[in-house]
Enzyme design. Structure first.
Site, PDB file in Angstrom:
ATOM      1  N   CYS A  17       0.853  -1.183   0.000  1.00  0.00           N
ATOM      2  CA  CYS A  17       0.000   0.000   0.000  1.00  0.00           C
ATOM      3  C   CYS A  17       0.887   1.231   0.000  1.00  0.00           C
ATOM      4  CB  CYS A  17      -0.841   0.026   1.275  1.00  0.00           C
ATOM      5  SG  CYS A  17      -1.682  -1.531   1.576  1.00  0.00           S
ATOM      6  N   LYS A  41       0.675  -1.213  -9.387  1.00  0.00           N
ATOM      7  CA  LYS A  41       1.843  -0.965 -10.218  1.00  0.00           C
ATOM      8  C   LYS A  41       3.094  -1.572  -9.598  1.00  0.00           C
ATOM      9  CE  LYS A  41       4.183   1.035 -13.525  1.00  0.00           C
ATOM     10  NZ  LYS A  41       4.151   0.253 -14.783  1.00  0.00           N
TER      11      LYS A  41
HETATM   12  O1  M6R Z   1       8.452  -2.741 -10.860  1.00  0.00           O
HETATM   13  P1  M6R Z   1       8.836  -4.052 -11.434  1.00  0.00           P
HETATM   14  O2  M6R Z   1       9.418  -3.946 -12.801  1.00  0.00           O
HETATM   15  O3  M6R Z   1       9.727  -4.845 -10.529  1.00  0.00           O
HETATM   16  O4  M6R Z   1       7.469  -4.859 -11.582  1.00  0.00           O
HETATM   17  C1  M6R Z   1       7.495  -6.196 -11.977  1.00  0.00           C
HETATM   18  C2  M6R Z   1       6.116  -6.664 -12.350  1.00  0.00           C
HETATM   19  O5  M6R Z   1       5.242  -6.572 -11.263  1.00  0.00           O
HETATM   20  C3  M6R Z   1       5.544  -5.870 -13.528  1.00  0.00           C
HETATM   21  O6  M6R Z   1       6.381  -5.924 -14.638  1.00  0.00           O
HETATM   22  C4  M6R Z   1       4.165  -6.433 -13.937  1.00  0.00           C
HETATM   23  O7  M6R Z   1       4.304  -7.718 -14.437  1.00  0.00           O
HETATM   24  C5  M6R Z   1       3.507  -5.503 -14.952  1.00  0.00           C
HETATM   25  N1  M6R Z   1       2.259  -5.056 -14.436  1.00  0.00           N
HETATM   26  C6  M6R Z   1       3.255  -6.140 -16.272  1.00  0.00           C
HETATM   27  O8  M6R Z   1       2.688  -5.242 -17.175  1.00  0.00           O
END
Ligand code: M6R
Length: 588
Positions: A2, A583
């Site tokens: 959060c 995100k």
């Molecule tokens: O912030 P990060 O790149 O570590 O996040 C990794 C994943 O949670 C992120 O890429 C997720 O798979 C996306 N929502 C895909 O579009």
């Protein structure tokens, strides 16, 4: 997982909280809440849904000089108003907002119940509010210290005590927490993007702080006063404007060319000498979701251009695997946010094993960046939509440039030119995918196939489409279809074929036609338009513009991102904030 924000100031505290909450919404957005405190009066407002709804229902509390807010991504307990934060202990003696997971909450709550403290929510976080309310130490920092010692798991929490003056308290353990004070306004938050401009403090695990009018006092794990030094303020981009686009996702896809150009320029100005001196015999590339997919492509680059043993791993698996990692292993962690809990934990494990740590991230003040021996920015600029688009492309291009920097000067300069050229090509390549989207948006399953790097693009395309359209999407290596999955193909099942490598084009076509024979409706993304007599096999053919082989994956993913966006819109969804997601995934 959060976002939390707290403020002590003379007036308008709600405004600081609402502004901050908008900025940490990337950490969760299923419900949101605010607590305002004026003297001993406490007012809590919370709601399921987004910040605007909260703003609508919140009346500023007269004389409030303390406030804290929370935007939630539920881990324990349904998404409803009751489980939204702030959460109050008995008689609102203490009120808290929490980010993290209290792993021993269930035993704590049953223990507390015996002492007459009854939980009213289904959350793990309520244990903190109840623990704080249990004792009445004269110094509230003692309550904080005592409560903190009972907690297992991860937390950044912010708390107010009803009978206290205009103060709020905060503690950090394994979830990020920052503090800010400019003499008039004092704040704490999960991310420094919540603060007005200026230097800020980064709390370390075990530390606490007391925020009062224009002042912050910091404490170590034992409650002793400490004097941490400030982190230099770097302009933190938080590009909150949609610039005329209907959604952030669309804006961010369209920002890919400028992001790639910036990346190429930044890499050109980077000194790789120290990294070049590192001796390694194995490379592990680690990330989650889209970042994991960019790692898969990165591993191909290492194998192909440096002839090095390289492998990608999901961070969530790597952290528990019995993988052999030692000082000769180069571990590359890829993360847009740099706050993904699994990726951070995987990096901590690699550090313990004495591996060499490289971090590729979009957020240089992130926790992950602070763990890297070598940190490279992917330079994507702020990415707000949950679906990773320009950041994914920059991760892939960043890994390519990194590998080429290790290969040698000539290869590196050529690779920088290639990325710059790709950026130019992309500027003219934002095609309309709405007809394609129209054809598939009502389907309940969609398959993507490809070979080699095209299979990785298929994985990323399937992830993108499923996360924002809620359609069941599967990616398969083209040759694997016949080993089981083909039985799922029915009349008009969409199969999206990605084929950018001439040397295996025929093989991919064979697999596609096998699916077509079983009723599949084929869609083609390729560099080589099919032969005249093959055209009729495809409902849609998209020819990609010319591009150097190693960067073709980036060119191929753009239309797939646009397709996902269009499908999401046709389904009446909000592509920026898909259900159940956030995100940045800051819990395990
Ligand atoms: O912030 P990060 O790149 O570590 O996040 C990794 C994943 O949670 C992120 O890429 C997720 O798979 C996306 N929502 C895909 O579009």
């Amino acid at each position: 997982m959060c976002g939390i924000v707290g403020v002590v100031c003379k007036e308008n505290c709600c405004d600081y909280i609402f502004k901050g909450l908008r900025r940490v919404q990337y950490r969760g957005y299923d419900s949101v809440g605010i607590c305002q405190k004026a003297g001993e009066s406490i007012q809590i407002d919370k709601t399921k849904g987004l910040i605007d709804k909260l703003i609508e229902k919140t009346k500023p509390l007269k004389g409030a000089q303390v406030a804290m807010g929370h935007t939630r991504w539920a881990t324990h307990g349904e998404v409803n108003e009751e489980n939204a934060h702030p959460i109050a202990g008995k008689n609102q003696q203490w009120v808290i907002v929490h980010n993290g997971i209290i792993e021993n909450y269930s035993s704590l709550i049953s223990q507390l119940q015996k002492e007459g403290e009854i939980a009213k929510t289904q959350t793990d976080s309520e244990a903190i509010a109840l623990l704080l309310s249990l004792n009445n130490f004269e110094d509230p920092i003692k309550n904080m210290l005592w409560a903190k010692r009972q907690l297992k798991g991860s937390y950044a929490f912010c708390a107010v005590k009803k009978q206290d003056k205009n103060c709020l308290y905060a503690a950090k353990y394994k979830s990020p927490l920052y503090a800010y004070c400019n003499g008039e306004i004092a704040m704490v938050a999960s991310d420094p993007i919540c603060f007005p401009q200026g230097d800020y403090y980064k709390l370390e695990d075990g530390q606490m702080c007391k925020v009062s009018d224009g002042k912050i006092v910091f404490y170590d794990n034992d409650g002793n006063i400490i004097y941490p030094s400030k982190q230099k303020y770097k302009k933190i981009s938080s590009d909150c404007d949609k610039d005329g686009y209907q959604h952030y996702m669309l804006k961010e896809i369209y920002q890919t060319p400028e992001a790639l150009a910036r990346l190429a320029k930044n890499f050109l100005n980077t000194n790789f000498d120290k990294l070049k001196k590192v001796k390694f015999n194995k490379v592990k590339l680690i990330g989650c979701g889209s970042a994991y997919h960019s790692c898969l492509i990165g591993a191909e680059y290492f194998k192909k251009y440096l002839k090095t043993d390289a492998e990608a791993a999901y961070a969530s698996e790597f952290r528990y695997s019995s993988e052999i990692i030692n000082s000769k292993t180069l571990c590359i962690f890829v993360s847009q946010s740099g706050e993904t809990a699994d990726t951070i934990a995987a990096a901590e494990k690699a550090i313990k094993k004495h591996a060499k740590i490289v971090v590729l991230t979009n957020v240089l003040h992130s926790t992950l960046a602070s763990l890297g021996q070598f940190v490279f920015p992917i330079s994507a600029g702020s990415e707000i939509a949950v679906a990773s688009t320009k950041a994914y492309s920059c991760q892939v291009a960043g890994l390519y440039l990194l590998v080429m920097a290790l290969k040698g000067e000539r290869s590196f300069y050529q690779s920088v030119r290639n990325v710059a050229q790709l950026s130019k090509t992309l500027e003219k390549f934002f095609i309309n995918m709405s007809d394609f989207a129209q054809d598939i948006y009502q389907k309940n399953k969609i398959y993507f196939i490809g070979k080699g790097c095209d299979y990785i693009t298929a994985l990323e395309a399937a992830l993108k489409l499923k996360e924002i359209s809620y359609i069941n999407c599967w990616a398969m290596p083209a040759g694997e279809l016949k080993h089981g999955t083909l039985s799922l193909i029915e009349r008009n099942t969409p199969v999206i074929v990605i084929s950018t490598n001439k040397s295996v084009d025929d093989k991919v076509m064979n697999s596609a036609l096998e699916a077509k024979s079983r009723g599949a409706k084929l869609y083609l993304i390729s560099y080589n338009p099919p032969q005249e007599n093959q055209l009729e096999n495809f409902a849609f053919c998209l020819s990609l513009p010319k591009c150097c082989q190693p960067l073709k994956s980036i060119l191929a993913i753009i239309p797939m991102q646009l397709l996902s966006y269009n499908v999401s819109i046709l389904k009446g969804l909000n592509p920026d904030m898909p259900r159940n997601l956030a995100k940045s995934v800051t819990v395990e």
